[in-house]
Design a protein around this motif. Structure first.
Motif, short mmCIF file in Angstrom:
data_model
loop_
_atom_site.label_atom_id
_atom_site.label_comp_id
_atom_site.label_asym_id
_atom_site.label_seq_id
_atom_site.Cartn_x
_atom_site.Cartn_y
_atom_site.Cartn_z
N SER A 1 0.84 -1.20 0.00
CA SER A 1 0.00 0.00 0.00
C SER A 1 0.87 1.25 0.00
CB SER A 1 -0.91 0.01 1.23
OG SER A 1 -1.83 -1.05 1.20
N THR A 2 0.36 2.28 -0.65
CA THR A 2 1.05 3.57 -0.67
C THR A 2 0.30 4.54 0.25
OG1 THR A 2 1.83 3.28 -2.94
CG2 THR A 2 1.73 5.54 -2.11
N PHE A 3 1.05 5.18 1.15
CA PHE A 3 0.45 6.14 2.07
C PHE A 3 0.91 7.54 1.70
CE2 PHE A 3 0.30 2.11 4.19
CZ PHE A 3 -0.94 2.12 4.80
N VAL A 4 -0.06 8.44 1.59
CA VAL A 4 0.20 9.82 1.19
C VAL A 4 -0.13 10.72 2.38
CG1 VAL A 4 -0.27 11.62 -0.50
CG2 VAL A 4 -0.55 9.20 -1.14
N GLY A 5 0.83 11.48 2.84
CA GLY A 5 0.62 12.34 3.99
C GLY A 5 0.50 13.80 3.59
N LEU A 6 -0.49 14.49 4.14
CA LEU A 6 -0.63 15.92 3.89
C LEU A 6 0.35 16.68 4.77
CD1 LEU A 6 -2.19 18.32 2.62
CD2 LEU A 6 -3.77 18.18 4.58
N ALA A 7 1.20 17.47 4.15
CA ALA A 7 2.17 18.30 4.88
C ALA A 7 2.21 19.66 4.20
CB ALA A 7 3.54 17.65 4.88
N ARG A 8 1.71 20.65 4.88
CA ARG A 8 1.60 21.98 4.27
C ARG A 8 2.89 22.78 4.37
NH1 ARG A 8 -3.75 22.81 3.03
NH2 ARG A 8 -5.33 21.68 4.27
N SER A 9 3.86 22.27 5.11
CA SER A 9 5.15 22.96 5.23
C SER A 9 6.27 22.02 4.81
CB SER A 9 5.39 23.43 6.66
OG SER A 9 5.64 22.35 7.52
N GLN A 10 7.36 22.60 4.31
CA GLN A 10 8.52 21.80 3.92
C GLN A 10 9.11 21.08 5.12
OE1 GLN A 10 9.78 21.53 0.67
NE2 GLN A 10 11.00 19.87 1.57
N GLN B 1 10.20 15.96 7.78
CA GLN B 1 10.11 15.11 8.97
C GLN B 1 9.44 13.77 8.64
OE1 GLN B 1 7.26 16.28 11.96
NE2 GLN B 1 8.46 15.39 13.63
N LEU B 2 8.35 13.81 7.88
CA LEU B 2 7.63 12.58 7.54
C LEU B 2 8.49 11.67 6.66
CD1 LEU B 2 4.02 13.92 6.87
CD2 LEU B 2 4.98 12.98 8.97
N HIS B 3 9.22 12.26 5.74
CA HIS B 3 10.14 11.47 4.92
C HIS B 3 11.22 10.83 5.78
CE1 HIS B 3 9.01 11.53 0.80
NE2 HIS B 3 9.04 12.84 0.65
N ALA C 1 1.96 15.20 0.15
CA ALA C 1 1.05 16.07 -0.59
C ALA C 1 1.00 17.42 0.10
CB ALA C 1 -0.34 15.46 -0.66
N THR C 2 0.92 18.48 -0.68
CA THR C 2 0.86 19.83 -0.11
C THR C 2 -0.54 20.41 -0.14
OG1 THR C 2 1.47 20.77 -2.25
CG2 THR C 2 3.26 20.30 -0.70
N SER C 3 -1.50 19.66 -0.68
CA SER C 3 -2.89 20.12 -0.71
C SER C 3 -3.81 18.92 -0.46
CB SER C 3 -3.24 20.76 -2.05
OG SER C 3 -3.26 19.77 -3.08
N ILE C 4 -5.03 19.20 -0.03
CA ILE C 4 -6.00 18.12 0.20
C ILE C 4 -6.33 17.42 -1.11
CG2 ILE C 4 -8.41 17.67 0.83
CD1 ILE C 4 -8.10 19.78 3.01
N GLU C 5 -6.43 18.18 -2.18
CA GLU C 5 -6.73 17.58 -3.48
C GLU C 5 -5.65 16.58 -3.87
OE1 GLU C 5 -8.95 21.15 -2.86
OE2 GLU C 5 -6.78 20.81 -2.80
N GLN C 6 -4.41 16.94 -3.68
CA GLN C 6 -3.30 16.05 -4.01
C GLN C 6 -3.28 14.83 -3.10
OE1 GLN C 6 0.51 17.97 -3.70
NE2 GLN C 6 1.63 16.26 -4.61
N ALA C 7 -3.58 15.04 -1.82
CA ALA C 7 -3.54 13.94 -0.85
C ALA C 7 -4.63 12.91 -1.11
CB ALA C 7 -3.67 14.49 0.56
#
Length: 268
Positions: A36-45, A50-52, A61-67
């Protein structure tokens, strides 16, 4: 519609709020769905880095649409006063057959706020995993956080039974056990067993005079541990479940009055 025999589902999961709970969802499901691929919303670099570094999600993802793009499931792991709006946005941005669920510890206001939107009700099943910690942040996420823990699903009146079964399948992948309960009943019981105990814990911590602190033992630290919880999260919980908490506080006050009478009357 996913079933328990589809061993590839969920193929892609968006997490809106990769903290303790959202991060633990990803870590726990990865044990049984390693592809499975997990996509995390992170609005800041900084948050994305940190998540990486922690390896909790594969994509940022930097937006809800992308996430939410192409996701089988979206998990909303935000303070309870933000969940309804995030669910609406996720519903608009996700595929038609996407399951959207959450981790909020209050349910009545969230379910009621979303009950009139047919797009949302066709995707959303409210959930509350009874698991957590006084610690917060993705660095405390754990693959075993939900193991053996109860996850309460609180569907609305419009929730399709097949969607509810889909949510049960998803949450059991975390290692937890699911049960169904009405949103209002959930909030009443959680006020008694979680929300008021947290407030009492904070009061006990507040009452200790600085000169008494060197004398505290394990009993005091056990009782006050949860008082260290995120104040922003707990303020939102108290605001969302105000009525049930108020009633439980009145019950607590009545019991304290009875205890005081027992002591005053020397009723050993």
């Amino acid at each position: 519609m996913a079933t328990t025999v589809d061993h590839q589902w969920p193929r892609r999961v968006g997490v809106l709020g990769v903290g303790l709970l959202g991060g633990s969802v990803a870590c726990s499901i990865r044990r049984v769905r390693p592809h499975s691929t997990f996509v995390g919303l992170a609005r800041s670099q900084q948050k994305g880095d940190q998540l990486h570094r922690l390896g909790i999600v594969e994509e940022i993802a930097t937006s809800i649409e992308q996430a939410c793009e192409d996701c089988d499931v979206v998990v909303v792991a935000a303070p309870v006063d933000l969940i309804a709006d995030l669910v609406r946005q996720a519903s608009a941005a996700s595929p038609a057959d996407c399951l959207i669920t959450d981790v909020g510890s209050t349910k009545g206001g969230i379910v009621a706020a979303l009950s009139t939107d047919p797009i949302v009700t066709g995707k959303f099943v409210a959930a509350h995993p009874i698991a957590g910690s006084e610690k917060s942040g993705p660095e405390h996420a754990s693959a075993t956080l939900f193991d053996g823990k109860l996850i309460v699903l609180t569907p609305g009146d419009q929730t399709d039974r097949r969607l509810l079964e889909k949510a049960e399948t998803f949450w059991r992948l975390t290692g937890g056990n699911t049960m169904e309960m009405g949103p209002a009943e959930h909030d009443t019981h959680l006020a008694a067993v979680s929300h008021v105990p947290h407030l009492v814990s904070a009061l006990v911590a507040k009452m200790a005079h600085p000169q008494a602190r060197p004398l505290v033992g394990s009993g005091w630290t056990d009782m006050t541990r949860v008082a260290a919880g995120d104040p922003t999260m707990w303020t939102a919980i108290c605001r969302e479940n105000r009525d049930a908490i108020r009633l439980e506080l009145q019950r607590l006050s009545d019991e304290l009055d009875r205890l005081r009478q027992i002591l005053e009357q020397e009723d050993d």
